[in-house]
Design a protein around this motif. Sequence first.
Motif, PDB file in Angstrom:
ATOM      1  N   ARG A 251      -2.513 -11.457  36.463  1.00 32.59           N
ATOM      2  CA  ARG A 251      -1.673 -11.262  35.109  1.00 32.59           C
ATOM      3  C   ARG A 251      -2.585 -10.759  33.820  1.00 32.59           C
ATOM      4  O   ARG A 251      -1.964 -10.498  32.923  1.00 32.59           O
ATOM      5  N   ASN A 252      -3.835 -11.187  33.565  1.00 27.40           N
ATOM      6  CA  ASN A 252      -4.144 -11.417  32.206  1.00 27.40           C
ATOM      7  C   ASN A 252      -5.456 -10.515  32.266  1.00 27.40           C
ATOM      8  O   ASN A 252      -6.701  -9.912  31.597  1.00 27.40           O
ATOM      9  N   LEU A 253      -6.051  -9.837  34.139  1.00 33.07           N
ATOM     10  CA  LEU A 253      -7.234  -9.245  33.613  1.00 33.07           C
ATOM     11  C   LEU A 253      -6.869  -7.518  34.321  1.00 33.07           C
ATOM     12  O   LEU A 253      -6.146  -7.646  35.070  1.00 33.07           O
ATOM     13  N   VAL A 254      -7.559  -6.545  33.496  1.00 37.29           N
ATOM     14  CA  VAL A 254      -7.573  -5.082  34.702  1.00 37.29           C
ATOM     15  C   VAL A 254      -9.245  -5.249  34.685  1.00 37.29           C
ATOM     16  O   VAL A 254     -10.247  -5.345  34.237  1.00 37.29           O
ATOM     17  N   SER A 255      -8.802  -4.395  36.187  1.00 44.80           N
ATOM     18  CA  SER A 255      -9.948  -4.043  36.846  1.00 44.80           C
ATOM     19  C   SER A 255     -10.450  -2.691  36.808  1.00 44.80           C
ATOM     20  O   SER A 255      -9.811  -1.761  37.399  1.00 44.80           O
ATOM     21  N   VAL A 256     -11.760  -2.390  36.595  1.00 49.12           N
ATOM     22  CA  VAL A 256     -11.922  -0.682  36.365  1.00 49.12           C
ATOM     23  C   VAL A 256     -13.066  -0.514  37.048  1.00 49.12           C
ATOM     24  O   VAL A 256     -14.541  -0.762  37.709  1.00 49.12           O
ATOM     25  N   ASP A 257     -12.810   0.723  38.441  1.00 51.95           N
ATOM     26  CA  ASP A 257     -13.490   1.193  39.526  1.00 51.95           C
ATOM     27  C   ASP A 257     -14.717   1.724  38.125  1.00 51.95           C
ATOM     28  O   ASP A 257     -14.611   2.284  37.535  1.00 51.95           O
ATOM     29  N   TRP A 258     -15.830   2.617  39.569  1.00 55.82           N
ATOM     30  CA  TRP A 258     -17.221   3.326  38.820  1.00 55.82           C
ATOM     31  C   TRP A 258     -16.639   4.562  38.281  1.00 55.82           C
ATOM     32  O   TRP A 258     -17.589   5.179  37.100  1.00 55.82           O
ATOM     33  N   GLN A 259     -15.991   4.408  38.514  1.00 57.21           N
ATOM     34  CA  GLN A 259     -15.173   6.664  38.053  1.00 57.21           C
ATOM     35  C   GLN A 259     -13.846   6.463  36.627  1.00 57.21           C
ATOM     36  O   GLN A 259     -13.931   7.126  36.397  1.00 57.21           O
ATOM     37  N   GLY A 260     -14.159   5.107  36.806  1.00 61.73           N
ATOM     38  CA  GLY A 260     -13.218   4.694  35.757  1.00 61.73           C
ATOM     39  C   GLY A 260     -11.640   4.758  35.434  1.00 61.73           C
ATOM     40  O   GLY A 260     -10.591   4.866  34.520  1.00 61.73           O
ATOM     41  N   TYR A 261     -11.128   4.462  36.932  1.00 63.53           N
ATOM     42  CA  TYR A 261      -9.356   4.326  37.132  1.00 63.53           C
ATOM     43  C   TYR A 261      -9.604   2.300  36.755  1.00 63.53           C
ATOM     44  O   TYR A 261      -9.977   2.079  37.090  1.00 63.53           O
ATOM     45  N   LEU A 262      -7.949   2.770  37.389  1.00 67.00           N
ATOM     46  CA  LEU A 262      -7.346   0.984  36.576  1.00 67.00           C
ATOM     47  C   LEU A 262      -6.502   0.303  37.828  1.00 67.00           C
ATOM     48  O   LEU A 262      -6.490   1.162  38.688  1.00 67.00           O
ATOM     49  N   TYR A 263      -6.950  -0.281  38.034  1.00 68.12           N
ATOM     50  CA  TYR A 263      -6.252  -1.417  39.418  1.00 68.12           C
ATOM     51  C   TYR A 263      -6.296  -3.359  38.703  1.00 68.12           C
ATOM     52  O   TYR A 263      -6.215  -3.451  37.455  1.00 68.12           O
ATOM     53  N   ASP A 264      -5.000  -3.841  39.515  1.00 65.76           N
ATOM     54  CA  ASP A 264      -4.891  -5.096  38.329  1.00 65.76           C
ATOM     55  C   ASP A 264      -5.702  -5.847  39.094  1.00 65.76           C
ATOM     56  O   ASP A 264      -5.672  -6.814  38.357  1.00 65.76           O
ATOM     57  N   CYS A 265      -6.840  -6.007  40.286  1.00 67.33           N
ATOM     58  CA  CYS A 265      -7.447  -6.621  40.785  1.00 67.33           C
ATOM     59  C   CYS A 265      -8.738  -5.791  41.304  1.00 67.33           C
ATOM     60  O   CYS A 265      -8.075  -4.785  41.195  1.00 67.33           O
ATOM     61  N   ASP A 266      -9.822  -6.905  41.789  1.00 65.17           N
ATOM     62  CA  ASP A 266     -10.869  -5.556  42.211  1.00 65.17           C
ATOM     63  C   ASP A 266     -10.749  -5.362  43.934  1.00 65.17           C
ATOM     64  O   ASP A 266     -11.071  -4.417  43.858  1.00 65.17           O
ATOM     65  N   PHE A 267      -9.655  -5.903  44.267  1.00 66.51           N
ATOM     66  CA  PHE A 267      -9.162  -6.346  45.909  1.00 66.51           C
ATOM     67  C   PHE A 267      -8.146  -4.633  45.759  1.00 66.51           C
ATOM     68  O   PHE A 267      -8.753  -4.360  46.670  1.00 66.51           O
ATOM     69  N   ASN A 268      -7.476  -4.971  44.325  1.00 68.87           N
ATOM     70  CA  ASN A 268      -6.612  -3.185  44.851  1.00 68.87           C
ATOM     71  C   ASN A 268      -7.386  -2.565  44.945  1.00 68.87           C
ATOM     72  O   ASN A 268      -7.179  -1.451  45.588  1.00 68.87           O
ATOM     73  N   GLN A 269      -8.847  -2.591  43.943  1.00 71.90           N
ATOM     74  CA  GLN A 269      -9.214  -1.652  43.938  1.00 71.90           C
ATOM     75  C   GLN A 269     -10.380  -1.099  45.289  1.00 71.90           C
ATOM     76  O   GLN A 269     -10.096   0.156  45.296  1.00 71.90           O
ATOM     77  N   MET A 270     -10.263  -1.883  46.108  1.00 77.55           N
ATOM     78  CA  MET A 270     -11.417  -2.146  47.692  1.00 77.55           C
ATOM     79  C   MET A 270     -10.041  -1.112  48.094  1.00 77.55           C
ATOM     80  O   MET A 270     -10.704  -0.119  48.972  1.00 77.55           O
ATOM     81  N   LEU A 271      -8.318  -1.368  47.510  1.00 77.30           N
ATOM     82  CA  LEU A 271      -8.052  -1.079  48.723  1.00 77.30           C
ATOM     83  C   LEU A 271      -6.907   0.704  48.893  1.00 77.30           C
ATOM     84  O   LEU A 271      -6.292   0.688  48.434  1.00 77.30           O
ATOM     85  N   GLU A 272      -7.611   0.939  46.960  1.00 80.50           N
ATOM     86  CA  GLU A 272      -6.969   1.768  46.000  1.00 80.50           C
ATOM     87  C   GLU A 272      -5.521   2.294  46.462  1.00 80.50           C
ATOM     88  O   GLU A 272      -4.946   3.563  46.297  1.00 80.50           O
ATOM     89  N   LEU A 273      -5.438   1.080  45.573  1.00 78.56           N
ATOM     90  CA  LEU A 273      -3.794   1.103  45.072  1.00 78.56           C
ATOM     91  C   LEU A 273      -3.770   1.048  43.902  1.00 78.56           C
ATOM     92  O   LEU A 273      -4.018  -0.239  43.094  1.00 78.56           O
ATOM     93  N   PRO A 274      -4.029   1.816  42.480  1.00 74.25           N
ATOM     94  CA  PRO A 274      -3.841   2.258  40.902  1.00 74.25           C
ATOM     95  C   PRO A 274      -2.769   0.813  40.504  1.00 74.25           C
ATOM     96  O   PRO A 274      -1.533   0.775  41.030  1.00 74.25           O
ATOM     97  N   MET A 275      -3.177   0.137  39.792  1.00 77.56           N
ATOM     98  CA  MET A 275      -2.054  -0.253  38.919  1.00 77.56           C
ATOM     99  C   MET A 275      -1.631   0.822  38.177  1.00 77.56           C
ATOM    100  O   MET A 275      -1.090   1.874  38.425  1.00 77.56           O
ATOM    101  N   THR A 276      -0.129   0.322  37.873  1.00 74.47           N
ATOM    102  CA  THR A 276       0.986   1.050  37.358  1.00 74.47           C
ATOM    103  C   THR A 276       0.799   1.288  36.043  1.00 74.47           C
ATOM    104  O   THR A 276       1.043  -0.320  35.167  1.00 74.47           O
TER     105      THR A 276
END
Length: 325
Positions: A251-276
């Motif tokens: 709800r209050n965090l944005v997860s950023v991967d090593w390429q700079g892409y944004l996700y709702d959480c670190d777990f979505n990052q690992m599943l390659e589910l980018p934030m809208t």
Amino acid sequence: MRDTLPLLDALSFPPIRRGRLEALQVNLTYRCNQRCLHCHVNAGPTREEAMTDDSLSLLHRVIDAHPVHTLDLTGGAPELHPRFREIVRHARREGLRVIDRCNLTILSEPGQEDLAEFLAEQGVEVTASLPCYSRDNVDRQRGDGVFDASIAGLRMLNALGYGGESGGLILNLVYNPQGPSLPSPQAQLEADYKVHLAEDFGIRFNHLLTITNQPIARFGSTLVSKGQFSDYMRLLRDSYRPENLDAVMCRNLVSVDWQGYLYDCDFNQMLELPMTLPGLISRDRAHLRDLLEPSNLDGNPIVTRDHCYACTAGQGSSCGGALKG
């Protein structure tokens, strides 16, 4: 490894939306000096992914543009990124709370001999992995010799003032269950940890954070290989508590991967589910450059799948530990 897991339902988990952006959690690198069984990042010594200079420059600009108060650095071992210390110094100059997700053994790696002193000097909050106060259990989950090296790291941090009752230098420990079960109540585990670590090793720390293992990546594949995946997912769904939805970290965090892409959480990052992110121009995934101008993310839908039940089961789970007592 993600492709070997059963598909996670996109419709089952209740819809949730974002609140105010307060923290950036940045995965600096997948490289790590350990290779833990529960690691949802599949990190290890042979991983080479690391945030580029261009993305790091964007990260500094986003920190300057947004009223976020926390920079949460993770990996892999985030300290193995060659510009880790520069990132910490910039964030601290801007007045941000900085969290280092530290595996403790990194403190004794060649070339990192002054790392603990640097963290103390900068007032960095250390959140350290220690899945048990038993040598056998820790070494079974994280590798032979890890427990002794972790204790050495904790003593090093204690000697610098971490973990004291005054709360000046914060040292938190992280507990993960050994297998497909929910963590025990956090308050009781914390009390047990404090007694055992103090009596056996003279170690002190501030808080214990319990985190439910996610049914993804390395841990998810282990569940599949042992025929436990379906039972674990059933446990997570059956233990769902709707009151935990109000406090989930996405709800209050944005997860950023090593390429700079944004996700709702670190777990979505690992599943390659980018934030809208509404209004994206010329790209299909949100990126740090989309946050260069102050923007209001309040009300944005959060991307969910069935793995989200791990964060809402029982006492709840987040990067900050249990959500409920």
